[in-house]
Motif scaffolding. Structure first.
Motif, PDB file in Angstrom:
ATOM      1  N   PRO A 256       0.939  -1.199  -0.062  1.00  0.00           N
ATOM      2  CA  PRO A 256       0.075  -0.135   0.189  1.00  0.00           C
ATOM      3  C   PRO A 256       0.905   1.198   0.102  1.00  0.00           C
ATOM      4  CG  PRO A 256      -0.577  -1.446   1.821  1.00  0.00           C
ATOM      5  CD  PRO A 256       0.302  -2.087   0.926  1.00  0.00           C
ATOM      6  N   ASP A 257       0.656   2.139  -0.873  1.00  0.00           N
ATOM      7  CA  ASP A 257       1.393   3.312  -0.971  1.00  0.00           C
ATOM      8  C   ASP A 257       2.847   3.115  -1.173  1.00  0.00           C
ATOM      9  OD1 ASP A 257       1.228   6.109  -1.444  1.00  0.00           O
ATOM     10  OD2 ASP A 257       2.009   6.291   0.706  1.00  0.00           O
ATOM     11  N   ASP A 258       3.115   1.987  -1.717  1.00  0.00           N
ATOM     12  CA  ASP A 258       4.490   1.462  -2.046  1.00  0.00           C
ATOM     13  C   ASP A 258       5.471   1.744  -0.887  1.00  0.00           C
ATOM     14  OD1 ASP A 258       3.928   0.543  -4.668  1.00  0.00           O
ATOM     15  OD2 ASP A 258       4.305   2.453  -5.531  1.00  0.00           O
ATOM     16  N   ALA A 259       4.851   1.362   0.306  1.00  0.00           N
ATOM     17  CA  ALA A 259       5.714   1.803   1.484  1.00  0.00           C
ATOM     18  C   ALA A 259       5.820   0.963   2.527  1.00  0.00           C
ATOM     19  CB  ALA A 259       5.491   3.112   2.006  1.00  0.00           C
ATOM     20  N   TYR A 260       6.608   0.438   3.356  1.00  0.00           N
ATOM     21  CA  TYR A 260       6.418  -0.154   4.558  1.00  0.00           C
ATOM     22  C   TYR A 260       5.757   0.837   5.879  1.00  0.00           C
ATOM     23  CZ  TYR A 260       9.405  -4.016   2.767  1.00  0.00           C
ATOM     24  OH  TYR A 260       9.784  -4.773   1.993  1.00  0.00           O
ATOM     25  N   THR A 261       4.930   0.182   6.443  1.00  0.00           N
ATOM     26  CA  THR A 261       4.460   0.895   7.681  1.00  0.00           C
ATOM     27  C   THR A 261       5.296   0.444   9.018  1.00  0.00           C
ATOM     28  OG1 THR A 261       2.093   0.869   6.854  1.00  0.00           O
ATOM     29  CG2 THR A 261       2.570   1.342   9.373  1.00  0.00           C
ATOM     30  N   VAL A 262       5.734   1.776   9.492  1.00  0.00           N
ATOM     31  CA  VAL A 262       6.849   1.614  10.639  1.00  0.00           C
ATOM     32  C   VAL A 262       6.041   1.819  12.022  1.00  0.00           C
ATOM     33  CG1 VAL A 262       8.914   1.893  11.671  1.00  0.00           C
ATOM     34  CG2 VAL A 262       8.877   1.642   9.301  1.00  0.00           C
ATOM     35  N   THR A 263       5.856   0.928  12.826  1.00  0.00           N
ATOM     36  CA  THR A 263       5.118   1.344  14.082  1.00  0.00           C
ATOM     37  C   THR A 263       6.223   1.297  15.272  1.00  0.00           C
ATOM     38  OG1 THR A 263       3.414   0.246  13.090  1.00  0.00           O
ATOM     39  CG2 THR A 263       3.216   0.309  15.753  1.00  0.00           C
ATOM     40  N   GLY A 264       6.162   2.222  16.125  1.00  0.00           N
ATOM     41  CA  GLY A 264       7.181   2.248  17.108  1.00  0.00           C
ATOM     42  C   GLY A 264       6.221   2.506  18.430  1.00  0.00           C
ATOM     43  N   THR A 265       6.572   1.306  19.459  1.00  0.00           N
ATOM     44  CA  THR A 265       5.771   1.699  20.679  1.00  0.00           C
ATOM     45  C   THR A 265       6.772   1.812  21.831  1.00  0.00           C
ATOM     46  OG1 THR A 265       3.993  -0.002  19.859  1.00  0.00           O
ATOM     47  CG2 THR A 265       4.161   0.122  22.414  1.00  0.00           C
ATOM     48  N   THR A 266       6.478   2.961  22.681  1.00  0.00           N
ATOM     49  CA  THR A 266       7.481   3.267  23.523  1.00  0.00           C
ATOM     50  C   THR A 266       6.599   2.748  24.896  1.00  0.00           C
ATOM     51  OG1 THR A 266       7.996   5.345  22.466  1.00  0.00           O
ATOM     52  CG2 THR A 266       8.621   5.308  24.810  1.00  0.00           C
ATOM     53  N   THR A 267       7.430   2.155  25.661  1.00  0.00           N
ATOM     54  CA  THR A 267       7.372   1.764  27.376  1.00  0.00           C
ATOM     55  C   THR A 267       7.711   3.055  28.079  1.00  0.00           C
ATOM     56  OG1 THR A 267       7.313  -0.442  26.610  1.00  0.00           O
ATOM     57  CG2 THR A 267       7.497  -0.106  28.791  1.00  0.00           C
ATOM     58  N   TRP A 268       6.679   3.390  28.929  1.00  0.00           N
ATOM     59  CA  TRP A 268       7.098   4.407  29.845  1.00  0.00           C
ATOM     60  C   TRP A 268       7.139   3.940  31.267  1.00  0.00           C
ATOM     61  CZ3 TRP A 268       8.050   9.590  28.659  1.00  0.00           C
ATOM     62  CH2 TRP A 268       7.477   9.973  27.208  1.00  0.00           C
ATOM     63  N   ASP A 269       8.176   4.000  31.876  1.00  0.00           N
ATOM     64  CA  ASP A 269       8.037   3.998  33.505  1.00  0.00           C
ATOM     65  C   ASP A 269       7.767   5.191  34.365  1.00  0.00           C
ATOM     66  OD1 ASP A 269       8.907   1.098  32.995  1.00  0.00           O
ATOM     67  OD2 ASP A 269      11.142   1.648  33.623  1.00  0.00           O
ATOM     68  N   ILE A 270       6.825   4.800  35.129  1.00  0.00           N
ATOM     69  CA  ILE A 270       6.145   5.957  36.010  1.00  0.00           C
ATOM     70  C   ILE A 270       6.253   5.646  37.474  1.00  0.00           C
ATOM     71  CG2 ILE A 270       4.288   7.036  36.287  1.00  0.00           C
ATOM     72  CD1 ILE A 270       3.461   6.535  33.290  1.00  0.00           C
ATOM     73  N   THR A 271       6.748   6.619  38.090  1.00  0.00           N
ATOM     74  CA  THR A 271       6.922   6.457  39.512  1.00  0.00           C
ATOM     75  C   THR A 271       6.063   7.541  40.006  1.00  0.00           C
ATOM     76  OG1 THR A 271       9.031   7.730  39.766  1.00  0.00           O
ATOM     77  CG2 THR A 271       9.148   5.292  39.718  1.00  0.00           C
ATOM     78  N   TRP A 272       5.494   7.439  41.330  1.00  0.00           N
ATOM     79  CA  TRP A 272       4.652   8.256  41.724  1.00  0.00           C
ATOM     80  C   TRP A 272       4.481   8.341  43.496  1.00  0.00           C
ATOM     81  CZ3 TRP A 272       0.851   6.432  44.955  1.00  0.00           C
ATOM     82  CH2 TRP A 272       0.194   5.240  44.881  1.00  0.00           C
TER      83      TRP A 272
END
Length: 302
Positions: A256-272
């Motif tokens: 599709p659209d002659d392109a690869y779809t790149v997906t990035g998933t960031t993991t966030w560490d949270i302290t409170w």
């Protein structure tokens, strides 16, 4: 067993100023002198008072709403009464200023614990305990709200995002099969952190701090990998990234659209922390980008 109760006489006592002063009787036959609306009662044998239900009904309510033992929805915080305790359907508010340490309401525990004003949403759940002052060694359940819930509200305020995906390719430019494609993210408060926010309700504030930990990449060609850190911006003249890159084995033509779809998933560490407690949690945020990969064309002349 000796039981001490603090009983509050009904509204009739408060409105009795127009009538001759008479001793007032609280629930359970307790008699208070005419000038008083609060009196101390020592019970040698409390008998067998009515037992409250074990658990309140399950009711689906929104944030900031609580449920009484009869299933009625009430606010968890009331400006006049304080914080709601679902275990006894009563509101608790710290008594300020606190009574003198010699006052009997301390039950000899001064200065440990605190004195609370108690107002019950469901009157006479347990006869004789529908309100008044009480000493407690620690805040009752529900007092100050739910710090973990406030922590999530603070996280929402941060507006955390997935990676701001970057590669060496300019808009409309093609990468090349067999050549490492560098991957990284712009580093801002919302894409990498650190990011700090505070959420509060009356009597409680919770501060949360978020830091990105890693990015999981789906490269669109069936490859998935994890890169610790934000990645390294492209360094001209270098072939391989020192932290994060991917080599495509085939052209993106025909996709599709002659392109690869790149997906990035960031993991966030949270302290409170807040309300005398602390904790941690993880959240993820995802974003996507498209990359076009072409075959290297070699021209030969004869």
């Amino acid at each position: 067993m000796l039981t001490r109760l603090t009983a509050v006489v009904g509204l009739a006592v408060l409105l009795a100023s127009a009538a001759p002063a008479q001793p007032a009787t609280a629930a359970g036959g307790v008699t208070c002198p005419p000038p008083l609306i609060i009196c101390e009662v020592e019970v040698e044998d409390p008998g067998n008072p009515a037992q409250p239900p074990a658990d309140p009904p399950v009711v689906d309510v929104g944030a900031g709403q609580c449920v009484t033992f009869r299933g009625n929805v009430v606010p968890c915080w009331d400006d006049l009464w304080g914080w709601f305790n679902a275990s006894d359907s009563c509101y608790y508010r710290l008594t300020e200023p606190a009574p003198p340490g010699t006052d009997a309401v301390w039950e000899g525990h001064y200065p440990d614990g605190a004195i609370y004003d108690v107002t019950c949403a469901e009157p006479l759940r347990v006869p004789g305990t529908n309100g008044g002052w009480t000493w407690l060694p620690t805040p009752p359940p529900g007092y100050g709200g739910d710090p973990a819930q406030l922590a999530r509200r603070a996280v929402d305020q941060m507006a955390l995002e997935g990676p701001a995906i970057r590669t060496p390719l300019a808009e409309g430019e093609f990468g090349t099969v067999g050549i490492p494609l560098w991957l990284w993210t712009d580093q801002t408060a919302t894409t990498w952190g650190p990011n700090t926010a505070t959420a509060s309700v009356p009597g409680l504030a919770v501060t949360a701090t978020a830091r990105a930990r890693w990015i999981d990449w789906d490269l669109g060609d069936g490859t998935r990998m994890r890169c610790d850190g934000p990645g390294t911006p492209y360094i001209p003249g270098r072939v391989e990234s020192p932290t994060c890159d991917h080599v495509y084995a085939a052209s993106s033509a025909g996709r599709p659209d002659d392109a690869y779809t790149v997906t990035g998933t960031t993991t966030w560490d949270i302290t409170w922390s807040g309300g005398g407690t602390s904790g941690s949690l993880q959240v993820t945020r995802t974003s996507t980008a498209s990359v076009r990969i072409g075959e290297l064309q070699v021209l030969t002349t004869s």
